[in-house]
Design a protein around this motif. Structure first.
Motif, short mmCIF file in Angstrom:
data_model
loop_
_atom_site.label_atom_id
_atom_site.label_comp_id
_atom_site.label_asym_id
_atom_site.label_seq_id
_atom_site.Cartn_x
_atom_site.Cartn_y
_atom_site.Cartn_z
N GLU A 62 0.81 -1.21 0.00
CA GLU A 62 0.00 0.00 0.00
C GLU A 62 0.85 1.27 0.00
O GLU A 62 0.54 2.23 -0.70
N ALA A 142 -1.12 3.80 5.65
CA ALA A 142 -1.67 2.67 4.90
C ALA A 142 -3.00 2.27 5.54
O ALA A 142 -3.14 1.21 6.14
N THR A 145 -4.88 -1.14 4.58
CA THR A 145 -4.30 -2.30 5.27
C THR A 145 -4.73 -2.33 6.73
O THR A 145 -5.09 -3.39 7.25
#
Length: 174
Positions: A62, A142, A145
Motif C-alpha cells: 500500500e 496505509a 491495510t
C-alpha cells in the motif's frame, strides 16, 4: 533516505521480530509436547499465519504502490504504539515462559498464569496484536491495510479467544 525506505526497514524489523517469535514458539511447542501438552483449536492457525503475513505485505504494497505519504502528526504517535505493542508482546512472552506459543497448547498439571500483564486482563498479547494491526500500517498512512487487517483479525480473534478460553478453563489458577 526516503520515508518509504525507512518504513520498509521498520516493517522488515517487525517481520524479523515475528520470525524470532516463531523460533521461541517452536522451542516452547517441543517443550510442551514433551510435558504431554496437547494442541487445541488448530484449524484457525493457517489463517492466522496468512493474515499476519498479509499485514506486513499489505503495509509495504500500500505504501509503495499507493504512494502513501508519511504524515508526522499521525506517523510518530503510531510508531510509539508499534513500539509499545512490541513491548507488551514480549512482556507476555516472558511472563508465560515455556507456556507461551503461537498455537493453543495446554500442558496438563500446569496452572493458569496470572502474573505480569495477565494481572490486568486475560489476553494481553491480543491487545498488542490489535494495536500493532492498526498502528503499523498507519505509521505511513496505509489505512486500507489497517482497516482490512482489523476487520479480519476481529473475526479471527473471536475464534481464537473462544478456543483459548475453552482450553484454559481446565487449568487451575495459581
Amino acid at each position: 533516505m526516503t520515508s518509504e525506505v525507512l518504513y520498509t526497514v521498520l516493517v522488515a524489523l517487525v517481520g524479523a521480530e515475528r520470525l524470532a517469535e516463531l523460533v521461541v514458539a517452536k522451542r516452547n511447542l517441543a517443550w510442551s509436547r514433551a510435558q504431554g501438552g496437547r494442541e487445541v483449536g488448530f484449524g484457525h492457525y493457517p489463517f492466522m499465519v496468512a493474515l499476519h503475513t498479509g499485514l506486513l505485505a499489505g503495509c509495504l504494497l500500500e505504501v509503495w504502490l499507493g504512494h502513501r505519504s508519511f504524515v508526522p502528526a499521525l506517523g510518530w504517535p503510531m510508531l510509539a504504539l508499534v513500539v509499545g505493542g512490541q513491548a507488551l508482546r514480549w512482556w507476555c512472552i516472558r511472563t508465560l515462559g515455556h507456556q507461551w506459543n503461537t498455537r493453543v497448547v495446554i500442558v496438563p498439571g500446569l496452572s493458569r498464569v496470572e502474573g505480569g500483564p495477565y494481572r490486568f486482563f486475560s489476553h494481553p498479547n491480543y491487545v498488542a496484536v490489535v494495536v500493532e494491526g492498526v498502528a503499523l500500517p498507519l505509521v505511513h498512512t496505509a489505512w486500507i491495510t489497517a482497516l482490512t487487517f482489523t476487520l479480519l483479525n476481529a473475526a479471527l480473534l473471536t475464534v481464537r479467544i473462544r478456543a483459548e478460553n475453552g482450553a484454559l478453563a481446565g487449568l487451575a489458577t495459581a
